[in-house]
Write a protein that holds these residues in place. Structure first.
Motif, short mmCIF file in Angstrom:
data_model
loop_
_atom_site.label_atom_id
_atom_site.label_comp_id
_atom_site.label_asym_id
_atom_site.label_seq_id
_atom_site.Cartn_x
_atom_site.Cartn_y
_atom_site.Cartn_z
N MET A 1 115.48 34.55 -11.28
CA MET A 1 115.39 33.65 -12.38
C MET A 1 115.25 34.45 -13.69
SD MET A 1 112.58 30.71 -12.93
CE MET A 1 113.31 29.16 -12.97
N LYS A 2 116.10 34.07 -14.70
CA LYS A 2 116.05 34.77 -15.98
C LYS A 2 114.89 34.26 -16.83
CE LYS A 2 120.79 36.10 -16.70
NZ LYS A 2 121.90 36.06 -17.63
N LYS A 3 114.29 35.17 -17.56
CA LYS A 3 113.20 34.79 -18.46
C LYS A 3 113.81 34.35 -19.79
CE LYS A 3 108.91 36.51 -20.34
NZ LYS A 3 108.02 37.64 -20.47
N LYS A 4 113.39 33.23 -20.32
CA LYS A 4 113.91 32.71 -21.59
C LYS A 4 113.28 33.47 -22.75
CE LYS A 4 115.03 28.08 -20.12
NZ LYS A 4 114.88 26.65 -20.39
N ILE A 5 114.11 33.68 -23.77
CA ILE A 5 113.64 34.35 -24.99
C ILE A 5 113.10 33.29 -25.94
CG2 ILE A 5 114.34 35.77 -26.94
CD1 ILE A 5 116.56 36.90 -25.19
N ALA A 6 112.04 33.61 -26.63
CA ALA A 6 111.42 32.66 -27.56
C ALA A 6 112.38 32.36 -28.71
CB ALA A 6 110.12 33.23 -28.10
N TYR A 7 112.42 31.09 -29.12
CA TYR A 7 113.29 30.65 -30.21
C TYR A 7 112.68 31.05 -31.55
CZ TYR A 7 115.79 27.62 -33.44
OH TYR A 7 116.53 27.14 -34.49
N ILE A 8 113.51 31.68 -32.38
CA ILE A 8 113.09 32.03 -33.74
C ILE A 8 113.98 31.24 -34.69
CG2 ILE A 8 112.87 33.88 -35.43
CD1 ILE A 8 112.60 35.83 -33.07
N ALA A 9 113.37 30.39 -35.50
CA ALA A 9 114.12 29.54 -36.43
C ALA A 9 114.75 30.40 -37.54
CB ALA A 9 113.19 28.50 -37.04
N PRO A 10 115.99 30.08 -37.92
CA PRO A 10 116.63 30.83 -39.01
C PRO A 10 115.95 30.53 -40.34
CG PRO A 10 118.00 28.99 -38.35
CD PRO A 10 116.85 29.04 -37.39
N GLU A 11 116.02 31.48 -41.26
CA GLU A 11 115.43 31.27 -42.59
C GLU A 11 116.38 31.81 -43.64
OE1 GLU A 11 112.53 35.02 -43.28
OE2 GLU A 11 111.79 33.57 -41.82
N VAL A 12 116.31 31.23 -44.81
CA VAL A 12 117.15 31.61 -45.94
C VAL A 12 116.25 32.18 -47.02
CG1 VAL A 12 118.75 30.78 -47.71
CG2 VAL A 12 118.82 29.80 -45.42
#
Length: 55
Positions: A1-12
């Motif tokens: 089972m692959k480990k999911k990477i934490a989501y990082i929200a895009p920023e401007v």
């Protein structure tokens, strides 16, 4: 089972840069005087306007 990477929200990001002169402010100069160094106060109106303008 692959480990999911934490989501990082895009920023401007925006940066304001103040220049002493504009980018193209010093790239060209206009010399309004004639070959004798005299500046004309009025435009010359004539039928033929073939002349060299130094930039």
């Amino acid at each position: 089972m692959k480990k999911k990477i934490a989501y990082i929200a895009p920023e401007v990001k925006a940066y304001q840069i103040e220049l002493e002169q504009g980018i193209a402010a010093g790239s060209a100069t206009a010399r309004p005087e004639d070959s004798n160094g005299q500046v004309n106060e009025q435009w010359g109106l004539g039928d033929n306007d073939n002349r060299t303008i130094d930039w």
